[in-house]
Design a protein around this motif. Structure first.
Motif, PDB file in Angstrom:
ATOM      1  N   LEU A  61       0.828  -1.201   0.000  1.00  0.00           N
ATOM      2  CA  LEU A  61       0.000   0.000   0.000  1.00  0.00           C
ATOM      3  C   LEU A  61       0.868   1.259   0.000  1.00  0.00           C
ATOM      4  O   LEU A  61       0.530   2.266  -0.627  1.00  0.00           O
ATOM      5  CB  LEU A  61      -0.935  -0.006   1.209  1.00  0.00           C
ATOM      6  CG  LEU A  61      -1.999  -1.115   1.241  1.00  0.00           C
ATOM      7  CD1 LEU A  61      -2.827  -1.021   2.510  1.00  0.00           C
ATOM      8  CD2 LEU A  61      -2.892  -1.029   0.019  1.00  0.00           C
ATOM      9  N   GLY A  62       1.984   1.203   0.713  1.00  0.00           N
ATOM     10  CA  GLY A  62       2.895   2.340   0.694  1.00  0.00           C
ATOM     11  C   GLY A  62       3.534   2.553  -0.661  1.00  0.00           C
ATOM     12  O   GLY A  62       3.701   3.697  -1.111  1.00  0.00           O
ATOM     13  N   LEU A  63       3.897   1.473  -1.330  1.00  0.00           N
ATOM     14  CA  LEU A  63       4.486   1.606  -2.664  1.00  0.00           C
ATOM     15  C   LEU A  63       3.500   2.208  -3.651  1.00  0.00           C
ATOM     16  O   LEU A  63       3.901   2.857  -4.622  1.00  0.00           O
ATOM     17  CB  LEU A  63       4.937   0.228  -3.166  1.00  0.00           C
ATOM     18  CG  LEU A  63       6.095  -0.414  -2.400  1.00  0.00           C
ATOM     19  CD1 LEU A  63       6.350  -1.829  -2.909  1.00  0.00           C
ATOM     20  CD2 LEU A  63       7.361   0.417  -2.536  1.00  0.00           C
ATOM     21  N   GLN A  64       2.195   2.014  -3.415  1.00  0.00           N
ATOM     22  CA  GLN A  64       1.169   2.604  -4.263  1.00  0.00           C
ATOM     23  C   GLN A  64       0.766   4.005  -3.809  1.00  0.00           C
ATOM     24  O   GLN A  64      -0.069   4.642  -4.446  1.00  0.00           O
ATOM     25  CB  GLN A  64      -0.074   1.709  -4.280  1.00  0.00           C
ATOM     26  CG  GLN A  64       0.154   0.344  -4.879  1.00  0.00           C
ATOM     27  CD  GLN A  64       0.205   0.392  -6.386  1.00  0.00           C
ATOM     28  OE1 GLN A  64      -0.263   1.336  -7.001  1.00  0.00           O
ATOM     29  NE2 GLN A  64       0.781  -0.621  -6.995  1.00  0.00           N
ATOM     30  N   GLY A  65       1.334   4.478  -2.686  1.00  0.00           N
ATOM     31  CA  GLY A  65       1.033   5.821  -2.205  1.00  0.00           C
ATOM     32  C   GLY A  65      -0.194   5.913  -1.337  1.00  0.00           C
ATOM     33  O   GLY A  65      -0.652   7.028  -1.027  1.00  0.00           O
ATOM     34  N   HIS A  66      -0.753   4.776  -0.875  1.00  0.00           N
ATOM     35  CA  HIS A  66      -1.993   4.810  -0.105  1.00  0.00           C
ATOM     36  C   HIS A  66      -1.768   5.004   1.387  1.00  0.00           C
ATOM     37  O   HIS A  66      -2.744   5.244   2.110  1.00  0.00           O
ATOM     38  CB  HIS A  66      -2.781   3.519  -0.332  1.00  0.00           C
ATOM     39  CG  HIS A  66      -3.244   3.343  -1.738  1.00  0.00           C
ATOM     40  ND1 HIS A  66      -4.161   4.177  -2.335  1.00  0.00           N
ATOM     41  CD2 HIS A  66      -2.918   2.434  -2.692  1.00  0.00           C
ATOM     42  CE1 HIS A  66      -4.396   3.787  -3.575  1.00  0.00           C
ATOM     43  NE2 HIS A  66      -3.636   2.734  -3.815  1.00  0.00           N
ATOM     44  N   LEU A  91       8.071   1.266   7.635  1.00  0.00           N
ATOM     45  CA  LEU A  91       9.145   2.219   7.328  1.00  0.00           C
ATOM     46  C   LEU A  91       9.308   2.396   5.824  1.00  0.00           C
ATOM     47  O   LEU A  91       9.349   3.528   5.315  1.00  0.00           O
ATOM     48  CB  LEU A  91      10.457   1.753   7.958  1.00  0.00           C
ATOM     49  CG  LEU A  91      10.510   1.719   9.500  1.00  0.00           C
ATOM     50  CD1 LEU A  91      11.882   1.260   9.968  1.00  0.00           C
ATOM     51  CD2 LEU A  91      10.172   3.081  10.078  1.00  0.00           C
ATOM     52  N   LEU A  92       9.417   1.299   5.105  1.00  0.00           N
ATOM     53  CA  LEU A  92       9.599   1.403   3.659  1.00  0.00           C
ATOM     54  C   LEU A  92       8.333   1.930   2.976  1.00  0.00           C
ATOM     55  O   LEU A  92       8.417   2.703   2.026  1.00  0.00           O
ATOM     56  CB  LEU A  92       9.974   0.033   3.085  1.00  0.00           C
ATOM     57  CG  LEU A  92      11.352  -0.497   3.485  1.00  0.00           C
ATOM     58  CD1 LEU A  92      11.557  -1.908   2.941  1.00  0.00           C
ATOM     59  CD2 LEU A  92      12.456   0.422   2.958  1.00  0.00           C
ATOM     60  N   GLY A  93       7.154   1.499   3.458  1.00  0.00           N
ATOM     61  CA  GLY A  93       5.915   1.953   2.838  1.00  0.00           C
ATOM     62  C   GLY A  93       5.673   3.437   3.025  1.00  0.00           C
ATOM     63  O   GLY A  93       5.301   4.149   2.082  1.00  0.00           O
ATOM     64  N   MET A  94       5.884   3.949   4.227  1.00  0.00           N
ATOM     65  CA  MET A  94       5.702   5.380   4.471  1.00  0.00           C
ATOM     66  C   MET A  94       6.717   6.209   3.698  1.00  0.00           C
ATOM     67  O   MET A  94       6.386   7.268   3.145  1.00  0.00           O
ATOM     68  CB  MET A  94       5.816   5.671   5.972  1.00  0.00           C
ATOM     69  CG  MET A  94       4.711   5.063   6.816  1.00  0.00           C
ATOM     70  SD  MET A  94       3.082   5.740   6.437  1.00  0.00           S
ATOM     71  CE  MET A  94       3.249   7.417   6.991  1.00  0.00           C
ATOM     72  N   ALA A  95       7.967   5.737   3.647  1.00  0.00           N
ATOM     73  CA  ALA A  95       8.982   6.474   2.897  1.00  0.00           C
ATOM     74  C   ALA A  95       8.665   6.488   1.400  1.00  0.00           C
ATOM     75  O   ALA A  95       8.866   7.500   0.729  1.00  0.00           O
ATOM     76  CB  ALA A  95      10.354   5.853   3.143  1.00  0.00           C
ATOM     77  N   ALA A  96       8.164   5.360   0.881  1.00  0.00           N
ATOM     78  CA  ALA A  96       7.793   5.325  -0.534  1.00  0.00           C
ATOM     79  C   ALA A  96       6.600   6.226  -0.823  1.00  0.00           C
ATOM     80  O   ALA A  96       6.536   6.871  -1.880  1.00  0.00           O
ATOM     81  CB  ALA A  96       7.481   3.886  -0.944  1.00  0.00           C
ATOM     82  N   ALA A  97       5.640   6.284   0.110  1.00  0.00           N
ATOM     83  CA  ALA A  97       4.478   7.152  -0.087  1.00  0.00           C
ATOM     84  C   ALA A  97       4.867   8.627  -0.051  1.00  0.00           C
ATOM     85  O   ALA A  97       4.265   9.444  -0.743  1.00  0.00           O
ATOM     86  CB  ALA A  97       3.430   6.854   0.980  1.00  0.00           C
ATOM     87  N   TYR A  98       5.863   8.972   0.771  1.00  0.00           N
ATOM     88  CA  TYR A  98       6.332  10.362   0.870  1.00  0.00           C
ATOM     89  C   TYR A  98       7.666  10.542   0.158  1.00  0.00           C
ATOM     90  O   TYR A  98       8.481  11.382   0.556  1.00  0.00           O
ATOM     91  CB  TYR A  98       6.480  10.754   2.337  1.00  0.00           C
ATOM     92  CG  TYR A  98       5.164  10.937   3.064  1.00  0.00           C
ATOM     93  CD1 TYR A  98       4.537  12.172   3.110  1.00  0.00           C
ATOM     94  CD2 TYR A  98       4.548   9.865   3.697  1.00  0.00           C
ATOM     95  CE1 TYR A  98       3.334  12.340   3.777  1.00  0.00           C
ATOM     96  CE2 TYR A  98       3.346  10.018   4.372  1.00  0.00           C
ATOM     97  CZ  TYR A  98       2.738  11.256   4.404  1.00  0.00           C
ATOM     98  OH  TYR A  98       1.539  11.421   5.056  1.00  0.00           O
ATOM     99  N   LEU A 136      17.546   2.863   6.872  1.00  0.00           N
ATOM    100  CA  LEU A 136      18.487   3.578   6.011  1.00  0.00           C
ATOM    101  C   LEU A 136      17.941   3.730   4.588  1.00  0.00           C
ATOM    102  O   LEU A 136      18.000   4.810   3.987  1.00  0.00           O
ATOM    103  CB  LEU A 136      19.829   2.844   5.987  1.00  0.00           C
ATOM    104  CG  LEU A 136      20.712   2.959   7.233  1.00  0.00           C
ATOM    105  CD1 LEU A 136      21.929   2.073   7.084  1.00  0.00           C
ATOM    106  CD2 LEU A 136      21.130   4.410   7.450  1.00  0.00           C
ATOM    107  N   MET A 137      17.399   2.638   4.042  1.00  0.00           N
ATOM    108  CA  MET A 137      16.835   2.724   2.698  1.00  0.00           C
ATOM    109  C   MET A 137      15.638   3.675   2.665  1.00  0.00           C
ATOM    110  O   MET A 137      15.448   4.419   1.690  1.00  0.00           O
ATOM    111  CB  MET A 137      16.411   1.330   2.226  1.00  0.00           C
ATOM    112  CG  MET A 137      15.863   1.289   0.814  1.00  0.00           C
ATOM    113  SD  MET A 137      17.089   1.772  -0.424  1.00  0.00           S
ATOM    114  CE  MET A 137      18.174   0.346  -0.340  1.00  0.00           C
ATOM    115  N   ALA A 138      14.839   3.659   3.734  1.00  0.00           N
ATOM    116  CA  ALA A 138      13.690   4.563   3.802  1.00  0.00           C
ATOM    117  C   ALA A 138      14.144   6.014   3.833  1.00  0.00           C
ATOM    118  O   ALA A 138      13.501   6.895   3.229  1.00  0.00           O
ATOM    119  CB  ALA A 138      12.845   4.229   5.027  1.00  0.00           C
ATOM    120  N   VAL A 139      15.250   6.297   4.512  1.00  0.00           N
ATOM    121  CA  VAL A 139      15.788   7.665   4.507  1.00  0.00           C
ATOM    122  C   VAL A 139      16.174   8.077   3.088  1.00  0.00           C
ATOM    123  O   VAL A 139      15.913   9.212   2.660  1.00  0.00           O
ATOM    124  CB  VAL A 139      16.999   7.754   5.465  1.00  0.00           C
ATOM    125  CG1 VAL A 139      17.735   9.070   5.266  1.00  0.00           C
ATOM    126  CG2 VAL A 139      16.540   7.616   6.907  1.00  0.00           C
TER     127      VAL A 139
END
Length: 889
Positions: A61-66, A91-98, A136-139
């Protein structure tokens, strides 16, 4: 067949991360069907106990921006569960969404999971290295492309972070995540980021990559027991001399096995598409025996990829370009047979054939990955053939390879490359091939992947990671069900590089060198460039040929090629023109301005391909490509023309001929077929005969919309005839007949004006001339008064004349108004002949004065006609004659 033995270990370790991947797949399948997923839906689907599958769902869902809809309290509830996979997914989903927003709230959450960046007074947290790598990747995703100075300093330091008790076993993955995150932050900036100019990023990355020294630091040599290589490093101080990672006593030595992959890829992403020759020279493939001994063979693969990321424009899908990537020293020994080299006195005991052979296959694998990234989503036939060739090459080499390098293989010859290495190179080649053909469902690629997926290997060279690579390639080949493909923008290339990192896990819970959750970041590189043509009449998808034009670039001239829908269009920065071509559908021409922007979103109003749908209109006499692939059933043939003429002349010529089937060949409109079946099948009455002729006329001229006009005019005139004759009529249509009579007058005037020299009108009239003229004659005959009223029998015509006489004399002061006996006929007459109101007639006669009386006689009214036409210019001549006669009665 892989036997799962629960007694060999913890069963949950074997199923946990596969469940995570399954959750991501389920979320990616769900999310495209929703324009927006609400916070309520996400929160109320949270399980009571955290699970790996739900963690994967959150990441998807984060990768899709939801995940933007989640509040801070929702994120806290997820993180407070202290579930490893859920934390990684959030962490990864929120970073991908933002992504790329540098949101301060998300940044605080991410740095909370990096203990190395905590202030000294902060309570000590024991976080698994896996979480820290994800943070780290999310940053890097959150600060993507920003060149943020503080973030760059932090990530650069984390690449060379010394071992501690918290990251002993997964240091390679931690350093790689830091390097990739640094590459995301400085993505494509090169030397143009002025805020980072004084940080010497390039020099420090080269230090982590090759073991060089920094200015002002002592340099000494130490030995790494794990790799057997000597490394040159920097003295960091006495506090670090005795830090132990359980394998080596590093001290101030840079462990290249840990830092080199991340630093190499960070340098490649930082100078992505800059074509900087200086940096590319630092990433060159080793071309001496000493250099080959100094660099691990699998790191050569990474160097080749990073160098080609920098020299982006030079990558070509040709065999000549591939050979230019191989150093001369490798070509020299690999080009000759092993037997000759072993028998050569010149190189006996001096040449490490195993190093040369391993370097050769890794260089080829790196070249394949470079081509895959350069031609991602293009479906290039040249790239496909080249990558398919090298996939078969690696497969062939593996069959003759030994289980361990340097031993005798199955063919009795010495094999210098082990099967595991060749299997990894094969995985890289097929992944690159599927990236190029993403979303196309290419049959040849599918056959290769199916073979690789079903093959058996008793030697143990095929591991969990190999199965992951093959199945990822299958997914890429049918990406989004054939509606999605990959882009080649900077952010897309970075996401693909992270997902395709050529180091695959050996077991389901293996995250030592690369966190498995990073494999799903390919979603950030996808674009829905699918286009489907829909028949505007039937609403069904149809095959339509398209002519696509690409803009001129430095590497190729303006190019035009043809595709058949449904298909995938090129990227937006190259797309210049899309045309609907072919003889069966009406042409369309969509001109675009190439720009370096991502593909349009589905809800973007400026998208010329609204949600991937292009409406088309089929021409008359042509069948769809699905019904008639080669055009042999086209109704433009002579046979059908003879049949159609026979139907027009006598619809009952062939009893077996069905009118609705004939109409269906001309038009796909279901309403026309229904009209033909219900009204025109049995030609019993005059109206049904007219409907048949009008239907064939409209579909034959490809003007089905005119059928309503034909029927309206015909029925209005018929109703007028019935009404004047005193026959029953439909009362609901009375208010609309005058409107249709006015439309009939306009059609008659337009038809008469076509072809005249007074008006600039060309072509044929919309409705048939004969049809409009026949209706006009019928109306004239219907409204023609017979003679002035006598004292005899009063007929319908005499009543009409009496009503006209009363109407024309009503302007006189001493004349009392008498209600007409037939008001509808009077109204039709006044409207059809443009007779003005009595006051206008009175004003005209007052202007004429005595001239009208002088020239008008009861026996010969013609001398006064020009005078009446002068004062009543819009009235027709027939009405003027009637006015002249009735005014004298």
């Amino acid at each position: 067949m892989v036997n799962l033995d629960p007694s060999t270990g913890n069963l949950s370790d074997l199923t946990s991360w596969p469940e995570f991947h399954n959750g991501v797949a389920a979320g990616l399948r769900l999310a495209p069907c929703q324009d927006k997923i609400t916070r309520t839906w996400i929160v109320y689907n949270r399980p009571e106990e955290p699970s790996f599958s739900h963690a994967g769902l959150l990441m998807s869902l984060g990768l899709q921006g939801h995940l933007r809809v989640l509040a801070a309290t929702d994120v806290y509830r997820y993180l407070s569960q202290e579930h490893e996979a859920t934390t990684v997914g959030i962490l990864l989903g929120m970073a991908a969404a933002y992504r790329g927003t540098m949101d301060s709230a998300i940044s605080k959450i991410l740095y909370l999971h990096i203990p190395a960046r905590h202030p000294p007074s902060f309570p000590e947290l024991e976080l698994p290295t896996l979480m820290q790598s994800a943070a780290l990747m999310a940053v890097g995703l959150l600060y993507q492309g920003s060149a943020h100075r503080l973030t760059t300093e932090i990530l650069l330091a984390e690449i060379g972070r010394k071992p501690g008790c918290d990251n002993v076993l997964e240091r390679e993955g931690y350093a790689l995540a830091a390097g990739l995150a640094l590459g995301l932050v400085t993505l494509g900036k090169g030397k143009s980021a002025w805020g980072l100019a004084d940080m010497s990023i390039e020099g420090r990355l080269l230090h982590y990559m090759s073991g060089g020294t920094e200015p002002g630091e002592g340099r000494h040599l130490t030995h790494d027991a794990a790799s057997g290589n000597a490394f040159s490093s920097i003295s960091r101080g006495s506090d670090d001399l005795y830090q132990n990672n359980g394998q080596v006593m590093e001290g101030s030595i840079v462990n290249l096995d840990v830092t080199a992959p991340g630093a190499t890829l960070a340098l490649g992403l930082m100078f992505l598409k800059t074509n900087c020759e200086e940096v590319a020279a630092r990433l060159a493939t080793p071309d001496t025996h000493f250099a080959l001994e100094y660099v691990r063979p699998d790191f050569i693969l990474i160097r080749v990829v990073a160098r080609n990321l920098v020299l982006w424009d030079s990558v070509q899908a040709t065999e000549n370009w591939v050979q230019t990537q191989i150093p001369a020293i490798v070509k020299e020994y690999i080009g000759s047979s092993l037997k000759e080299k072993e028998g050569s006195d010149t190189y006996s005991g001096e040449v490490d054939m195993e190093a040369l052979a391993q370097a050769h296959v890794n260089i080829l694998a790196g070249v394949c990955l470079s081509i895959g990234l350069r031609y991602a989503g293009t479906c290039s036939s040249e790239a496909q053939q080249l990558l398919h060739h090298y996939a078969l090459y690696f497969l062939k080499e593996k069959r003759s390879a030994a289980l361990v390098g340097g031993t005798v293989g199955p063919d009795g010859k010495c094999s210098y490359v082990d099967r595991g290495t060749l299997e990894t190179c094969l995985n890289v080649a097929v992944l690159s091939l599927s990236v190029v053909m993403a979303g196309s469902g290419h049959i040849g690629t599918l056959k290769l992947l199916r073979y690789l997926r079903r093959r058996g290997d008793t030697s143990g060279a095929i591991s969990y990671g190999n199965h992951m690579a093959i199945n990822m390639a299958l997914g890429f080949l049918f990406l989004g069900g054939g509606t999605t493909t990959f882009a080649t923008s900077n952010s897309a290339i970075a996401a693909l590089l992270i997902a395709l990192y050529p180091r695959f896990p050996t077991a389901p819970n293996d995250h030592r060198c690369h966190l498995q959750a990073f494999r799903h970041l390919y979603v950030l590189a996808t674009e829905a460039r699918y286009i489907e043509t829909i028949d505007v009449d039937t609403g069904l998808p149809v095959y339509v040929p398209l002519e696509v034009t690409l803009r001129e670039t430095a590497s190729h001239a303006e190019t035009t090629f043809c595709q058949v829908t449904p298909c995938l269009l090129p990227e937006r920065y190259m797309l210049k023109r899309v045309q609907v071509c072919g003889p069966r559908y009406w042409p369309q021409d969509i001109r675009l301005t190439p720009c370096d922007l991502p593909w349009w979103e589905s809800n973007d109003l400026s998208n010329p391909f609204c949600k991937g749908i292009l409406l088309v209109k089929r021409k008359v006499g042509a069948r769809s490509y699905d019904d008639d692939p080669i055009g042999s059933r086209s109704l433009l043939s002579r046979t059908f023309e003879k049949t159609l003429k026979a139907v027009k002349v006598s619809p009952a010529v062939n009893e077996n001929l069905k009118v609705d089937e004939i109409v269906s060949t001309f038009s796909a409109d279901p309403s026309l077929r229904a009209f033909a079946h219900m009204i025109c099948t049995n030609s019993g009455s005059q109206f049904e005969e007219f409907c048949l002729q009008a239907l064939l006329e409209c579909v034959g001229a490809d003007k089905p919309a005119l059928l309503q006009a034909y029927l309206s005019f015909y029925t209005v005139v018929e109703e007028m005839i019935r009404e004047v004759r005193g026959q029953p009529v439909c009362s609901t249509s009375l208010p609309y007949r005058s409107l249709y009579l006015c439309s009939l007058k306009i059609s008659l005037a337009y038809t008469e004006a076509i072809g005249t020299h007074s008006l600039e009108l060309q072509g044929e009239p919309i409705l048939q001339r004969t049809f409009i003229a026949a209706l006009a004659i019928q109306v004239d005959d219907l409204l023609k008064p017979q003679s002035p009223p006598d004292h005899g029998v009063i007929s319908d015509a005499s009543r009409h004349v009496t009503d006209l006489c009363n109407y024309f004399h009503s302007f006189q002061n001493d004349y009392s108004w008498i209600c007409p006996t037939d008001p509808f006929t009077l109204a039709y007459y006044l409207q059809w002949y443009n007779v003005p109101c009595p006051s206008v007639i009175s004003e005209g006669l007052q202007q004429l004065g005595s001239l009208f009386t002088l020239f008008s006689t009861k026996t010969d009214p013609s001398p006064s006609m020009p005078l009446l036409a002068l004062v009543l210019p819009g009235t027709k001549a027939k009405a003027l004659v009637q006015i002249n006669q009735l005014l004298g009665c």
